[in-house]
Design a protein around this motif. Structure first.
Motif, PDB file in Angstrom:
ATOM      1  N   TYR A   1       0.842  -1.201   0.000  1.00 36.86           N
ATOM      2  CA  TYR A   1       0.000   0.000   0.000  1.00 36.86           C
ATOM      3  C   TYR A   1       0.873   1.246   0.000  1.00 36.86           C
ATOM      4  O   TYR A   1       1.743   1.426   0.853  1.00 36.86           O
ATOM      5  CB  TYR A   1      -0.909   0.006   1.227  1.00 36.86           C
ATOM      6  N   GLY A   2       0.650   2.115  -0.959  1.00 36.47           N
ATOM      7  CA  GLY A   2       1.419   3.338  -1.092  1.00 36.47           C
ATOM      8  C   GLY A   2       2.731   3.179  -1.816  1.00 36.47           C
ATOM      9  O   GLY A   2       3.442   4.160  -1.998  1.00 36.47           O
TER      10      GLY A   2
ATOM     11  N   ASN B   1      -2.457   2.496  -7.242  1.00 38.42           N
ATOM     12  CA  ASN B   1      -3.648   1.983  -6.572  1.00 38.42           C
ATOM     13  C   ASN B   1      -4.458   1.050  -7.459  1.00 38.42           C
ATOM     14  O   ASN B   1      -5.024   0.066  -6.981  1.00 38.42           O
ATOM     15  CB  ASN B   1      -4.517   3.159  -6.111  1.00 38.42           C
TER      16      ASN B   1
ATOM     17  N   LYS C   1     -11.115   0.099  -5.567  1.00 38.22           N
ATOM     18  CA  LYS C   1     -10.246   1.035  -4.872  1.00 38.22           C
ATOM     19  C   LYS C   1     -10.908   1.577  -3.601  1.00 38.22           C
ATOM     20  O   LYS C   1     -10.235   1.814  -2.596  1.00 38.22           O
ATOM     21  CB  LYS C   1      -9.867   2.192  -5.800  1.00 38.22           C
TER      22      LYS C   1
ATOM     23  N   PHE D   1      -9.222   1.327   0.038  1.00 40.02           N
ATOM     24  CA  PHE D   1      -8.983   2.483   0.891  1.00 40.02           C
ATOM     25  C   PHE D   1      -9.653   2.311   2.256  1.00 40.02           C
ATOM     26  O   PHE D   1      -9.076   2.658   3.296  1.00 40.02           O
ATOM     27  CB  PHE D   1      -9.505   3.758   0.221  1.00 40.02           C
TER      28      PHE D   1
ATOM     29  N   HIS E   1      -0.809   6.196   3.243  1.00 43.95           N
ATOM     30  CA  HIS E   1      -0.300   6.173   1.874  1.00 43.95           C
ATOM     31  C   HIS E   1       1.029   6.899   1.784  1.00 43.95           C
ATOM     32  O   HIS E   1       1.341   7.782   2.591  1.00 43.95           O
ATOM     33  CB  HIS E   1      -1.317   6.815   0.933  1.00 43.95           C
TER      34      HIS E   1
ATOM     35  N   TYR F   1       2.085   9.099  -0.212  1.00 44.33           N
ATOM     36  CA  TYR F   1       2.048  10.524  -0.489  1.00 44.33           C
ATOM     37  C   TYR F   1       1.953  11.351   0.785  1.00 44.33           C
ATOM     38  O   TYR F   1       2.385  12.496   0.820  1.00 44.33           O
ATOM     39  CB  TYR F   1       0.857  10.847  -1.389  1.00 44.33           C
TER      40      TYR F   1
ATOM     41  N   ARG G   1       2.948   9.995   3.901  1.00 44.58           N
ATOM     42  CA  ARG G   1       3.768   9.409   4.953  1.00 44.58           C
ATOM     43  C   ARG G   1       4.790  10.433   5.418  1.00 44.58           C
ATOM     44  O   ARG G   1       5.513  11.020   4.610  1.00 44.58           O
ATOM     45  CB  ARG G   1       4.479   8.166   4.424  1.00 44.58           C
TER      46      ARG G   1
END
Length: 467
Positions: free
Chosen positions: A305-306, A310, A321, A325, A335, A337, A339
């Protein structure tokens, strides 16, 4: 006490004191000033109900200027034009049958002027006159024969609202109105509602079966009076509680039960909590119609994940999706983006900038997107620019190994940006340090963020200038 006559307005004349005034000065002439002849022509045309556009063309000025002058002079449209006998006769003939706005447009007057003139002519009444026996008889006959309401209103001489109100008081219903609900119709409506159909679908289905075509508001009002609801505020019955207990004991899916009872998922959860059933379902997710998440799928989600697109990850998991999520949020996954940067990643960013490592190699080492790393570096005042890629691509450990103790004195991250002083200048001036401390406190208080790299460069230049 002396009584004064009503005609007396002054007992003693008192002249107003004259104050000295400065001599009048000459006012500069404006080329676009209004002349007396233009103002007189404007007043004449305005009182003749000439439009503003025509007045502007006749005077040779713009419409905005004419409108401003009309407002300055305090002129009002039709404020002094008297009503003629022809206009009074026309108002008597049409008042009450046509809209007031239409009359005002045709007469060239305002709606308030129409109402005022109608009141002077006795055309308006405070309350409608009482219904006569003849009018009631015509109303009953018209409703029984299904006469259109517009024709019936013209026959009786009453407005539509008056007809409806009088019919309600008399308890009569128009022949074209659907009849009252019968037992068969109510039973059919309740059956279709318990099957889960929407009200609009039920109305269409019952109309095709020969029942009267009901409106949505009328149908909802009647079916609520019958004691049926969609679950909002409806009390739970013992039978519904028994079905909910059986679903928990049999480990059955609760989604069909929600449609069967006409309840929402929240309503079922609250009732299960009230009955002490929460946590007793055999399945972890008793609300899903599809398969539950397995441990292997959750492990794959935690691992990737991440770190990959996706769409590709959702295809591997066989989920949408949205489902991916939702599960990631339940597992507490963040995710890539969003983190946050760790201390090692921040230090690696500083080292990569100082040792000429490209942003793409750094992003690969941090397992992040290059745009995310570049944005983070830019926000901290570091711009990498164009740099050649390295072969092989360095890892995070390789970049951190560049922080040698001889170069940085034990290693400092992005938050430090401190350049060690040379041996020949081992100490900084106390006055400069105090000034730097004050500047740093002031910057932090004002909420401004100064790039630390620029601060380090400024301090280095200051040390180099000393003898």
């Amino acid at each position: 006490m002396l009584d004064l006559d009503a005609t007396i307005v002054e007992l003693e004349p008192c002249p107003r004191p004259r104050t000295a005034s400065a001599p009048l000065r000459e006012i500069a002439f404006r080329a676009n000033a209004w002349t007396s002849s233009e103002i007189g022509r404007l007043v004449t045309l305005f009182r003749q109900d000439v439009s503003l556009e025509e007045i502007a063309d006749a005077i040779g000025r713009g419409r905005a200027g004419v409108a401003d002058k009309v407002a300055t002079l305090g002129l009002r449209r039709n404020s002094t034009r008297p009503w003629t006998d022809l206009e009074d006769d026309e108002l008597r003939r049409r008042y009450g049958d046509e809209a007031t706005a239409t009359l005002a447009l045709d007469f060239g007057r305002s709606c308030s002027a129409i109402y005022a003139r109608a009141g002077c002519l006795g055309l308006t009444e405070g309350n409608a006159p009482e219904w006569t026996a003849w009018e009631d008889a015509q109303l009953r006959a018209g409703y029984a024969r299904s006469v259109p309401l517009l024709q019936l209103a013209a026959l009786i001489g009453r407005p539509l609202s008056g007809l409806s109100g009088r019919a309600g008081l008399l308890g009569i219903t128009h022949a074209s109105h659907p009849p009252d609900w019968g037992q068969a119709e109510m039973a059919r409506a309740l059956y279709l509602a318990t099957e889960g159909y929407r009200y609009t679908q039920i109305i269409t289905m019952m109309a095709s079966e020969g029942f009267p075509a009901r409106t949505l508001s009328g149908f909802g009002q009647i079916i609520r009076k019958l004691g049926y609801g969609r679950g909002w505020g409806r009390a739970w019955t013992p039978d519904e509680d028994a079905l909910l207990r059986h679903a928990y004991e049999a480990a059955a899916s609760l989604t069909p039960l929600r449609a069967r009872l006409g309840r929402t998922a929240c309503s079922l959860r609250w009732r299960a909590e009230y009955l002490g059933l929460r946590g007793t379902h055999a399945n972890r997710n008793g609300w899903r119609m599809g398969p539950d998440w397995t441990e292997a799928q959750e492990a794959l989600l935690r691992e990737r994940y991440g770190k990959m697109p996706n769409d590709a990850l959702a295809a591997q998991l066989g989920r949408t999706k949205a489902a991916m999520f939702s599960r990631a949020n339940l597992l507490g996954l963040v995710h890539g983006y969003i983190r946050p940067f760790s201390a090692d990643e921040t230090r690696a960013l500083d080292l990569a900038f100082r040792h000429g490592i490209a942003i793409a190699d750094l992003a690969s080492a941090l397992d992040r997107k290059a745009c995310s790393v570049s944005k983070y570096a830019t926000n901290h005042g570091i711009r990498f620019g164009r740099r050649p890629l390295r072969t092989p691509t360095p890892t995070l450990d390789d970049i951190l190994a560049l922080d040698a103790p001889t170069e940085r004195g034990g290693g400092a991250g992005l938050g430090d940006h401190v350049i060690e002083q040379s041996p020949e200048r081992p100490h900084a001036d106390d006055q400069h340090d105090a000034r730097d401390a004050r500047r740093e406190r002031r910057t932090r208080r004002l909420g401004r963020r100064r790039p630390l790299r620029h601060e380090a460069r400024r301090r280095e230049r200051r040390l180099n200038r000393r003898p």
